[in-house]
Design a protein around this motif. Structure first.
Motif, PDB file in Angstrom:
ATOM      1  N   PHE A 145      41.459  24.166  22.468  1.00  0.00           N
ATOM      2  CA  PHE A 145      42.637  24.472  21.682  1.00  0.00           C
ATOM      3  C   PHE A 145      43.111  25.888  22.002  1.00  0.00           C
ATOM      4  CE2 PHE A 145      43.026  21.420  17.841  1.00  0.00           C
ATOM      5  CZ  PHE A 145      42.960  20.333  18.691  1.00  0.00           C
ATOM      6  N   GLY A 146      44.280  26.217  21.472  1.00  0.00           N
ATOM      7  CA  GLY A 146      44.889  27.504  21.775  1.00  0.00           C
ATOM      8  C   GLY A 146      44.012  28.687  21.421  1.00  0.00           C
ATOM      9  N   VAL A 147      43.345  28.630  20.264  1.00  0.00           N
ATOM     10  CA  VAL A 147      42.535  29.778  19.852  1.00  0.00           C
ATOM     11  C   VAL A 147      41.397  30.033  20.835  1.00  0.00           C
ATOM     12  CG1 VAL A 147      43.085  29.647  17.407  1.00  0.00           C
ATOM     13  CG2 VAL A 147      41.201  28.267  18.310  1.00  0.00           C
ATOM     14  N   VAL A 148      40.854  28.941  21.416  1.00  0.00           N
ATOM     15  CA  VAL A 148      39.777  29.106  22.386  1.00  0.00           C
ATOM     16  C   VAL A 148      40.330  29.705  23.675  1.00  0.00           C
ATOM     17  CG1 VAL A 148      37.978  27.916  23.681  1.00  0.00           C
ATOM     18  CG2 VAL A 148      38.533  27.170  21.358  1.00  0.00           C
ATOM     19  N   GLY A 149      41.513  29.237  24.086  1.00  0.00           N
ATOM     20  CA  GLY A 149      42.142  29.796  25.274  1.00  0.00           C
ATOM     21  C   GLY A 149      42.486  31.265  25.102  1.00  0.00           C
ATOM     22  N   GLU A 150      42.919  31.641  23.912  1.00  0.00           N
ATOM     23  CA  GLU A 150      43.231  33.046  23.645  1.00  0.00           C
ATOM     24  C   GLU A 150      41.984  33.914  23.752  1.00  0.00           C
ATOM     25  OE1 GLU A 150      45.016  32.800  19.761  1.00  0.00           O
ATOM     26  OE2 GLU A 150      46.428  31.284  20.501  1.00  0.00           O
ATOM     27  N   ALA A 151      40.858  33.376  23.273  1.00  0.00           N
ATOM     28  CA  ALA A 151      39.602  34.131  23.341  1.00  0.00           C
ATOM     29  C   ALA A 151      39.122  34.256  24.781  1.00  0.00           C
ATOM     30  CB  ALA A 151      38.542  33.448  22.482  1.00  0.00           C
ATOM     31  N   MET A 152      39.136  33.139  25.520  1.00  0.00           N
ATOM     32  CA  MET A 152      38.656  33.167  26.894  1.00  0.00           C
ATOM     33  C   MET A 152      39.594  33.961  27.804  1.00  0.00           C
ATOM     34  SD  MET A 152      37.642  29.956  29.294  1.00  0.00           S
ATOM     35  CE  MET A 152      37.098  30.196  30.997  1.00  0.00           C
ATOM     36  N   GLY A 153      40.878  33.959  27.482  1.00  0.00           N
ATOM     37  CA  GLY A 153      41.852  34.683  28.291  1.00  0.00           C
ATOM     38  C   GLY A 153      41.822  36.184  28.104  1.00  0.00           C
ATOM     39  N   GLY A 154      41.060  36.678  27.116  1.00  0.00           N
ATOM     40  CA  GLY A 154      40.917  38.112  26.920  1.00  0.00           C
ATOM     41  C   GLY A 154      41.720  38.689  25.779  1.00  0.00           C
ATOM     42  N   LEU A 155      42.581  37.866  25.155  1.00  0.00           N
ATOM     43  CA  LEU A 155      43.464  38.403  24.125  1.00  0.00           C
ATOM     44  C   LEU A 155      42.739  38.667  22.819  1.00  0.00           C
ATOM     45  CD1 LEU A 155      46.328  39.142  23.173  1.00  0.00           C
ATOM     46  CD2 LEU A 155      46.670  36.719  22.617  1.00  0.00           C
ATOM     47  N   ARG A 156      41.908  37.725  22.376  1.00  0.00           N
ATOM     48  CA  ARG A 156      41.284  37.854  21.060  1.00  0.00           C
ATOM     49  C   ARG A 156      40.415  39.114  20.964  1.00  0.00           C
ATOM     50  NH1 ARG A 156      39.989  34.579  16.432  1.00  0.00           N
ATOM     51  NH2 ARG A 156      41.761  33.314  17.096  1.00  0.00           N
ATOM     52  N   HIS A 157      39.770  39.496  22.055  1.00  0.00           N
ATOM     53  CA  HIS A 157      38.938  40.698  22.035  1.00  0.00           C
ATOM     54  C   HIS A 157      39.750  41.942  21.706  1.00  0.00           C
ATOM     55  CE1 HIS A 157      35.796  43.521  23.082  1.00  0.00           C
ATOM     56  NE2 HIS A 157      36.567  44.093  23.989  1.00  0.00           N
ATOM     57  N   LEU A 158      41.033  41.925  22.024  1.00  0.00           N
ATOM     58  CA  LEU A 158      41.865  43.111  21.836  1.00  0.00           C
ATOM     59  C   LEU A 158      42.567  43.146  20.488  1.00  0.00           C
ATOM     60  CD1 LEU A 158      43.554  43.284  25.363  1.00  0.00           C
ATOM     61  CD2 LEU A 158      41.458  44.410  24.582  1.00  0.00           C
ATOM     62  N   THR A 159      42.620  42.009  19.784  1.00  0.00           N
ATOM     63  CA  THR A 159      43.404  41.958  18.555  1.00  0.00           C
ATOM     64  C   THR A 159      42.515  42.270  17.355  1.00  0.00           C
ATOM     65  OG1 THR A 159      43.077  39.555  18.536  1.00  0.00           O
ATOM     66  CG2 THR A 159      45.145  40.378  19.440  1.00  0.00           C
ATOM     67  N   ALA A 160      42.247  43.540  17.178  1.00  0.00           N
ATOM     68  CA  ALA A 160      41.400  43.984  16.063  1.00  0.00           C
ATOM     69  C   ALA A 160      41.539  45.484  15.897  1.00  0.00           C
ATOM     70  CB  ALA A 160      39.932  43.630  16.324  1.00  0.00           C
ATOM     71  N   GLU A 161      41.120  45.961  14.738  1.00  0.00           N
ATOM     72  CA  GLU A 161      40.883  47.384  14.568  1.00  0.00           C
ATOM     73  C   GLU A 161      39.529  47.696  15.204  1.00  0.00           C
ATOM     74  OE1 GLU A 161      42.738  49.704  13.249  1.00  0.00           O
ATOM     75  OE2 GLU A 161      44.356  48.538  12.333  1.00  0.00           O
ATOM     76  N   PRO A 162      39.370  48.848  15.829  1.00  0.00           N
ATOM     77  CA  PRO A 162      38.069  49.173  16.448  1.00  0.00           C
ATOM     78  C   PRO A 162      36.917  49.011  15.469  1.00  0.00           C
ATOM     79  CG  PRO A 162      39.724  50.790  17.068  1.00  0.00           C
ATOM     80  CD  PRO A 162      40.358  49.918  16.017  1.00  0.00           C
ATOM     81  N   GLY A 163      35.886  48.300  15.911  1.00  0.00           N
ATOM     82  CA  GLY A 163      34.705  48.105  15.083  1.00  0.00           C
ATOM     83  C   GLY A 163      34.803  46.980  14.084  1.00  0.00           C
ATOM     84  N   ARG A 164      35.935  46.259  14.072  1.00  0.00           N
ATOM     85  CA  ARG A 164      36.100  45.162  13.117  1.00  0.00           C
ATOM     86  C   ARG A 164      36.231  43.840  13.870  1.00  0.00           C
ATOM     87  NH1 ARG A 164      40.058  46.588   8.236  1.00  0.00           N
ATOM     88  NH2 ARG A 164      38.825  44.872   7.386  1.00  0.00           N
ATOM     89  N   VAL A 165      36.132  42.740  13.142  1.00  0.00           N
ATOM     90  CA  VAL A 165      36.142  41.429  13.772  1.00  0.00           C
ATOM     91  C   VAL A 165      37.496  41.165  14.442  1.00  0.00           C
ATOM     92  CG1 VAL A 165      36.878  40.288  11.620  1.00  0.00           C
ATOM     93  CG2 VAL A 165      35.727  38.960  13.400  1.00  0.00           C
TER      94      VAL A 165
END
Length: 406
Positions: A145-165
């Motif tokens: 699904f899209g959320v998995v693709g976003e994570a594998m594509g590198g986007l999800r790692h960047l969408t956070a405040e530093p040190g938060r989920v």
């Protein structure tokens, strides 16, 4: 302004598209083509149809999202497990320019609708296949699904405040990016077909569509071993750009990262000392002292409302803006002036505001000529276009192969 039902027009008028997808990725690609005049025949399973019909908020039993995602399309309800229904798809594909699907790899083949065979049958056919991981590779059979693709594509790692989920972007951005890459692929394939007369198969993976938008992520790692991390509302490596708190509880987005813009920004907030500091004359120097610069801007914004901040910065020609809610969007005069708040009339007589058409073409613009269809609304009409008689159509309905309107 109410959208009228008019014959299909636009730069893709005459293009025949068969949509076999569901939910977001495939249907969004087909919607984009339909907005610009393509005749999209959407194939749905009998019963509930595309699950998107019942997603999120419903009006009279149907999702209002459906009214956007399926506008300008025709609906045919087919039981694809049935051999007769599969033959109908082959007939549709034989006359089509484009076929779009976003099932897990192997699904079409399981229905005896191998895209390669469809292209052999209709050499001009362009097939778009959208999946989580693509049609090849060790992950091809995983559900994606899209959320998995976003994570594998590198986007999800960047969408956070530093040190938060890491958090979700807020919309199904992976699906939409894959859709848009698919539309680009379709248009390129159609352009090439003008020279060769040949169609082809387009393979779009959700994670690759996301990864394609990851800017300098990979070369920075390759050259320096740098792993870019989440930066919250800031733009890492470019300063100053951030969201700054205001006295009314809102935030002002300020992008003062151009050299001359930065000097105007510092003058506007009364910090000429920072604006004239030679160490801060370029981005490299500002990045080293970004905490100091952000603190100065934040101190200034905290004593003013968002409106007051934007008034000053607009006058100084510094790029700035507010964080819009959908209520802000619906009330914004610029959205309205650009035709992005379109009114359609539903079957119950109520009006619904939906997003306008993007992109805007000067001579052959897109538009909405038809509301989203009811399930199976066009089954019989499409069967007649394939040359079936009334008796044959009645037989297909009685056997559960197709479903028309009840």
């Amino acid at each position: 302004m109410e959208t009228k039902t008019t014959p299909a027009a636009g730069p893709l008028a005459g293009l025949k598209v068969v949509e076999m997808g569901q939910l977001i990725a495939g249907p969004f690609a087909a919607k984009t083509l339909a907005d610009f005049g393509a005749d999209v025949v959407k194939i749905e399973p009998p019963g509930a149809g595309d699950p998107l019909r019942s997603w999120r908020l419903l009006k009279n039993g149907t999702s209002v999202w459906w009214q956007v995602q399926s506008r300008n399309k025709r609906s045919v309800a087919l039981d694809l497990k049935n051999a007769e229904a599969q033959e109908i798809v082959r007939k549709l594909a034989a006359e089509a320019d484009v076929l779009i699907e976003n099932f897990r790899p192997g699904a079409l083949e399981g229905w005896n609708l191998d895209p390669q065979q469809l292209v052999e049958m209709n050499p001009r056919l362009v097939v778009l296949r959208i999946s989580g991981y693509g049609q090849t590779g060790p992950y091809r059979d995983r559900p994606g699904f899209g959320v998995v693709g976003e994570a594998m594509g590198g986007l999800r790692h960047l969408t956070a405040e530093p040190g938060r989920v890491p958090v979700r972007v807020g919309v199904s951005i992976g699906d939409t990016l894959a859709s848009l890459h698919g539309v680009i692929g379709i248009l390129m394939a159609l352009h090439e077909r003008q020279r060769s007369g040949q169609g082809q198969i387009i393979d779009v993976a959700l994670y690759e569509a996301v990864f394609n938008c990851m800017e300098s992520l990979l070369p920075e790692y390759s050259a320096f071993g740098a792993v870019r991390g989440p930066a919250g509302s800031a733009l890492p490596g470019i300063a100053p750009t951030n969201a700054y708190p205001c006295s009314d509880g809102g935030y002002a987005l300020v992008a003062g990262n151009g050299d001359s813009i930065y000097k105007r920004l510092m003058a506007a907030i009364g910090r000429e000392d920072l604006g004239n500091d030679p160490e801060l004359a370029n981005n490299a120097g500002r990045v080293k002292r970004v905490a100091e610069i952000d603190a100065a801007i934040g101190a200034w914004t905290k004593s003013r409302t968002v409106d007051e901040v934007l008034e000053v910065l607009d006058a100084a020609s510094v790029p700035a803006g507010r964080i819009y809610t959908v209520a802000d969007i619906a009330a914004d005069p610029h959205y309205a002036a650009r035709g992005m708040l379109q009114q359609i009339r539903l079957e119950d007589g109520d009006t619904l505001t939906v997003p306008g058409i993007v992109p805007k073409l000067s001579r052959t613009p897109g538009g909405q000529h038809r509301n989203a269809p009811r399930l199976g609304q066009d089954s019989e009409a499409v069967m007649r276009e394939l040359g079936l008689t009334g008796e044959q159509i009645a037989g297909l309905k009685s056997r559960g192969v197709i479903k028309g309107e009840q």
